[in-house]
Each structure stands twice: as C-alpha cells, then as structure tokens.
Design a protein around this motif. Structure first.
Motif: not given
Length: 698
Positions: A442-446, A449-457, A548-551, A630-638
């Motif tokens: 994913l990192g090769s064309f995106i 990394y916030g979007i990459i974590i979202l897609i991977m989740t 990513f965003l505020w981070a 924390s962002y990954y776990y937040f997305l996963s729970l959501l």
C-alpha cells in the motif's frame, strides 16, 4: 740547609713545572662556566633537571630500535625521533637535535649541560621531562609511540543517504548523519526547521582496536595519517617506517547504502608487533542519543543486541542496567535505538565479548550508555589484509534489514530483522508474513499513512468477516435461548442439582443446534492479529514523522493537552499528556462494550462494571503509545460496532428461531465436543455418587 735538601727541593720544582708544561690547556671557548661546574645536588636544589646515566642509555637504545631509520650526509646510518616538539637523532652512543618548549627551539646539548644563558630553568626542566616521557613511550609502545601526539583533522565521505566524519585522532568514524531522516526530538520547540538525525557525534561514539605491544595501546590514543583514496574510500594509516604500516580502510559505497566497509590493512609488522600474540581486541562504546519526542517509550525500545554465530539473537535489558560476559562466538553486535541502529558485523566471529548497558536517568539528550569489549582470536599479523568488518548505520526498516545479508562481510543469515520487536513467534509470523507485505504494498502507491492504516484495517476486517459473522450468529442463538436457560436454572437450584442443570442446558444447546464455544472461538482466532498489530505499529519506522489529521507523528503520542511536572505514578504510566486518538479509542471501546453486553445477556452485575472499567485501563496503558496504534484500534472497534448493527439488521431473530426449530426436529449426531462433555459429566456424576456413598458409611 744542607746540600741534599736543596737538591730535593729543586727536583720537586722541576717535576711540578714539567707537569704544568705538559698538561693540555683548554681553549677559552671550552672553558667551563659556572653552570657546568654545578654539582648534581646543586642542580637539583636550583630546580634544574637532567637525565641519569641509565636514562641516557635507554634514550639512545629506544631511538635506535624504534626511531625512523635515516642516512646522514656523510652516509652514516642513524635513527631519528620526530614527534613534532622533539626532533632527536641517535648516532652511535650520542643524541643530538632540538626540543621545542613553549614555542622556543632548544638545542638538546644545551639542555643536557643546563646552559642557563640560553634558556630558563623552567624551559630546561620541561625539555628534559618531555624527552624522558618520549623515551618511556618508545620503550612501552615501540614504533607506535611517535603517533601518541600530533594534530587532528577531519575527513568527510558521504553518499545519498549517509554522511560520515572520520577523525585523524583515533582513525575512526566520529560522526554519522542520516540524510533522509529528521530528528523528532527538538528541545527548542521554537525552531521551525528540523535537523537531520545524527546517530552519534561530538564524542558520543568511540571505537578502537587494542594493539598487543609491550604495553597495549588503543588506536583511539593515536594520530593517524588520513589518505583519500577516492570519493568513497579513506585510508587511516600509521606509517611506521622502513615500509611498515598499520591502518584502517573505510569504504562507503555510492548510492543508498547504509553499510560501511572496514578493512584492517598492514605490512611488514614482524619486527614491530609481538607476533606470538594473536589477539585483536576491540573496544566500542556509545552514548545513545535521543531522536523521538517520547523519551519513556523510546527508552523501552532501545537496547544492546548481539547474535551468536549460527545461533539466535539476544539482547540486554531495555529497562535497567545490565551486563553479560559471553565466551562464545559472536557474529554481530548492535547498539539499537527505537528506529535506528549501529551494528558491527565481523567476517570472523568474535571469540569473546563483554557487554554493558547503563540507563541514563537524568540526561535530557541521551538514553543509555552501551559498552562492548570483544576479541578476535587467531589474528595473523603477517597478512596484509588481516580482518574485515561491516558497519551498518541506518534505520530499522524491515525490507532494508532483511536485505543486508548480501551487503556485509558475513556469509550467514544475520537475522538483523530481529532488531525490530515484532512480538513472539506467532505474532511475528503474522507481522512478517501478512501485515508488513500489505503495508509495504500500500505504501508503494499511497503516500498518506493514515489512509493506509484505514485501508489495512478494512482489509483485515474483511478477512475476519466470516469469523465475526459466525460469532454474532452464535450470540443471537444464545440470546434466544437465554429465557430457557433461566428457566432450567430456576427449576434445578442449588449445588446438589448442578449436574442435572448442566445436562439439561447441554441438551437444550444440542436440540437447538447452538454451541456456547462457537461465539468465543472466532474472537480467540482474532486475538493473534490484534497482538501482532500491537507490536507492529510502535516499531514501524514508516510512520515516523508522518502526519494525519491532528497527529503530527503517527509513531508518537498525539498529545492535545500536555502539562509539565512529574506526578507520581500518573507520569510513570499515563505520561504528562492526553492523546486524542487514545481518548477516541476509549470512548469507542466503551460503546462497543455496551453493544456487546446487549448481545450477551445473563451476565452478573459486578461483571458488567468490570467490563466498563477495562476500556479505562486500556486508556492508561495506551496513552503513551504511538498514535498510529490507537488510531488502528479506534477504526477496528468502530467497524466492529458498525458490523454488529448491520448483523442485527440482516440476521432476524425470527429467522434464527425458525432455523433452531427446524434443527430441533432433525436427528442430531453428537459432535465431538458434546460427546466429550457428556462423558465428563458422567464421570463427575460417578465421582459424586461415590462421595455420597462414603459419607453415608461414615
């Protein structure tokens, strides 16, 4: 006065005048002055120093044996000691030359005679002391003694990713800068421009070889002669005279290589080094510099690592002072920071190694002190290329570390990826076999990394969807059966009816086609992935410095509120800030707990409170972790909450009841689990009956 007496007096006078006439007379220029006639005790009392007869003999001997061979204008062979301030030549049993003191060049003969017309007492004493020390050094260190003093200079070599500085004093790399990485630790927050990552510099790294002379000398004490061979190679040499030399050649390949080649070169050392000593000692120490914002977490992930030749990778404690003495073959030694490492790989394994790690508690700019002393046995002083090493100075990037086997002097699997803590064996396999390849793809064309974590989740949730669906369906069945189970519990109360209760409950499960374990098993199968991600995100250098965003940095906590000062226990575990992604994860976790409890009725009230407290404990634990985690776990729970509501809409209770009713009509073949459970129940009943029988007999 008689005749005999007169003759005697005349003879005595004749002898006296004859002696005076025949005695050689000194020229006026050679007449002794007051200083030459001063006794040694008088010289000492006046503060004048001098070499003893023995010291003079050793001075001649040391210069003749260890000095530079020269031929004088009259073809006389001599030896010369020239270390800058002292320039003495030994010819026969005498020494001539000059000694420079306080910028004044003094004739050595005048110093020996203590000619106070040509120097002060202080200058004379300094000159004698300097020559005495030089003679002692030559006796101890032989031909290497001339390199104990000199002038320092810096040579720089670099490629696309690495910039190095080599010092003539010590002949080693004294500064290493990574050109593609910025330091995240900025004590002065007002600085807008970030500086490049400096792995070591300003005396924070010392590396030297220990040469086996009559008295061992460390190369860090010597002044080398730097020679730029080409734009990628520098030779640091000690020219010993008569065609003999010892040196270290450094090669930094062009391009994006983080590996520096180190080659020990030497020639004609048979008469210089004690050839019966076949050990080459190495001393290496480094004061580990801070690179990240959060010192506590960076400190947890910094340690001294080493690998046994053909064996496993070990490390000293990350949290406390530690030391080890290893009398075994060691292939490489690494000083590891959270995201960067310096690793020394030897072509021939080190035979013994002593390691020491110290935590620096009150140092704002540094984390730990690492010290290593290693020995290479069977070192051949007659070979011109006696030892080779590879020095890796770079990022802990998994694809990079996995490819270094082909770039170093070793021909074995170095397992350098073990520098990245990716969890225990099962979790590490998930990270290396699944997570990292997907992440890199994913990192090769995106670029975000916030979007990459979202897609991977989302991808992980899709892979786990069948298990999640099965888990929810099982929970729906258990929720429908809850009133029947309650009725059984009320009909057969008390411990004496426990076995009957259990039998009736299991019969109900079997009749309805429900399995109490089917809801837990899918969740258990998901746990390895959750733990793998827990290890992956804090170790992923790809997230370092990525916003990513505020981070501002996904590899560090995303603090929205910070405070100064140290609050006992709170600062140690929670930190002195509040991370927003961690806060969102906590709120989402509480919502998920509520939704999950609605799907699992019949829990005890006390257990409910414990379930609600768990997200709060997780917040305390995760507040100092990387924002990306924390962002990954937040997305996963959501996503899990969204899936739950979707399942409620898709899976109707009426349909589940209808399916259960149809299953109840069909003849049931007992599953292996149910059969084993019934067998256990029968055994328990038999044991209970036996106990009751024994009690009645009593």
């Amino acid at each position: 006065m008689d005749k005999n007496t007169v003759i005697g007096l005349l003879l005595m006078a004749a002898v006296f005048f004859g002696f005076m006439w025949l005695s050689p007379k000194k020229a006026p220029s050679e007449a002794p002055d007051a200083t030459e006639s001063v006794s040694s005790s008088a010289m000492s009392a006046s503060g004048i120093d001098s070499l003893s007869a023995t010291e003079k003999e050793w001075l001649v001997k040391n210069i003749m044996e260890h000095g530079e061979a020269v031929v004088l204008s009259d073809s006389t062979r001599a030896s010369r000691l020239n270390d800058g301030a002292i320039s003495l030549t030994a010819v026969g049993d005498s020494v001539v030359g000059t000694v420079t003191v306080d910028g004044v060049s003094l004739n050595w003969r005048d110093v020996q005679r203590a000619d106070m017309k040509k120097m002060t007492v202080q200058q004379q004493r300094k000159a004698v002391e300097a020559v005495r020390n030089a003679s002692l050094s030559m006796g101890r260190y032989g031909k290497f003694s001339r390199f104990l003093s000199g002038s320092d200079s810096v040579v720089r070599i670099e490629n696309d990713v690495l910039k190095l500085e080599l010092s003539a004093k010590s002949g080693s790399i004294t500064r290493a800068e990574l050109k593609k990485y910025d330091t995240e630790y900025t004590p002065d927050e007002s600085k807008e421009r970030k500086e490049k990552v400096v792995i070591f510099g300003d005396g924070t790294n010392t590396f030297d070889f220990e040469l086996p002379l009559p008295q061992a000398v460390n190369t860090s004490d010597l002044y080398f002669t730097p020679t730029v061979v080409n734009d990628s190679t520098v030779l640091m040499s000690l020219p010993l005279g008569d065609g003999a030399y010892w040196g270290i050649e450094y090669t930094l390949p062009r391009g994006d290589s983080y590996v520096v080649g180190m080659r020990v070169v030497q020639k004609n050392l048979s008469g210089v080094i004690e050839s019966n000593n076949r050990n080459l000692g190495i001393n290496w120490s480094q004061k580990l510099m801070r690179q990240e914002k959060g010192k506590m977490f960076e400190e947890r992930n910094s340690a001294l690592y080493y690998k046994y030749a053909g064996g496993s990778v070990e490390n000293l404690s990350e949290s406390k002072n530690d030391s080890e003495e290893r009398k075994a073959k060691i292939r490489w030694i690494g000083f590891k920071n959270q995201f960067f490492s310096t690793v020394l790989v030897s072509e021939r394994p080190f035979n013994t190694a002593d390691f020491k790690s110290s935590v620096l508690k009150n140092e704002p700019y540094f984390l730990k002190n690492f010290n290593t002393r290693a020995v290479v046995n069977d070192y051949d002083w007659s070979k011109e290329e006696a030892a080779r090493f590879s020095l890796f100075i770079g990022p802990n990037l998994y694809p990079l570390l996995s490819s270094l086997d082909r770039q170093t002097v070793s021909d074995e699997d170095l397992s350098l990826t073990r520098l990245i803590p990716l969890g225990w064996s099962v979790f590490r396999w998930i990270n290396t076999g699944i997570i990292i390849p997907i992440f890199n793809f994913l990192g090769s064309f995106i670029s975000n990394y916030g979007i990459i974590i979202l897609i991977m989740t989302i991808f992980i949730k899709l892979v786990l969807f069948p298990l999640t669906y099965k888990s929810y369906k099982s929970q729906a069945k258990m929720r429908i059966l809850a009133p029947d189970i309650k009725e059984i519990n009320e009909k057969y109360p008390g411990n004496e009816n426990a076995m009957i209760r259990q039998q009736k409950t299991m019969a109900l499960y079997s009749k309805a086609g429900a399995n109490p374990m089917s809801g837990c098993l899918p969740m258990l199968l998901q746990m390895p992935i959750l733990f793998a991600m827990f290890s992956f995100f804090p170790s992923a250098i790809e997230l370092r410095g990525e916003s990513f965003l505020w981070a501002k940095d996904l590899a560090a906590p995303d603090a929205i509120i910070s405070w100064s000062g140290n609050i006992p226990l709170v600062t140690e575990y929670f930190g002195n800030h509040i991370s927003l992604f961690c806060l969102l994860m906590t709120v989402t976790n509480i919502l998920y707990t509520r939704v999950n409890m609605q799907n699992s009725p019949g829990q005890m009230p006390g257990m409910k409170w414990m379930m609600y407290l768990m997200p709060v404990f997780f917040m305390i634990f995760f507040n100092n972790y990387a924002a990306g985690l924390s962002y990954y776990y937040f997305l996963s729970l959501l996503i899990t909450i969204a899936q739950t509501y979707a399942f409620r809409f898709i899976i109707k209770e009426e349909d589940v009841r209808r399916t259960m009713a149809e299953n109840a009509k069909k003849p049931k073949k007992k599953s292996g689990f149910m059969a084993r459970l019934e067998e256990m129940q029968k055994q328990q009943q038999a044991m209970l009956r036996e106990q009751q029988k024994q009690q009645r007999k009593r």
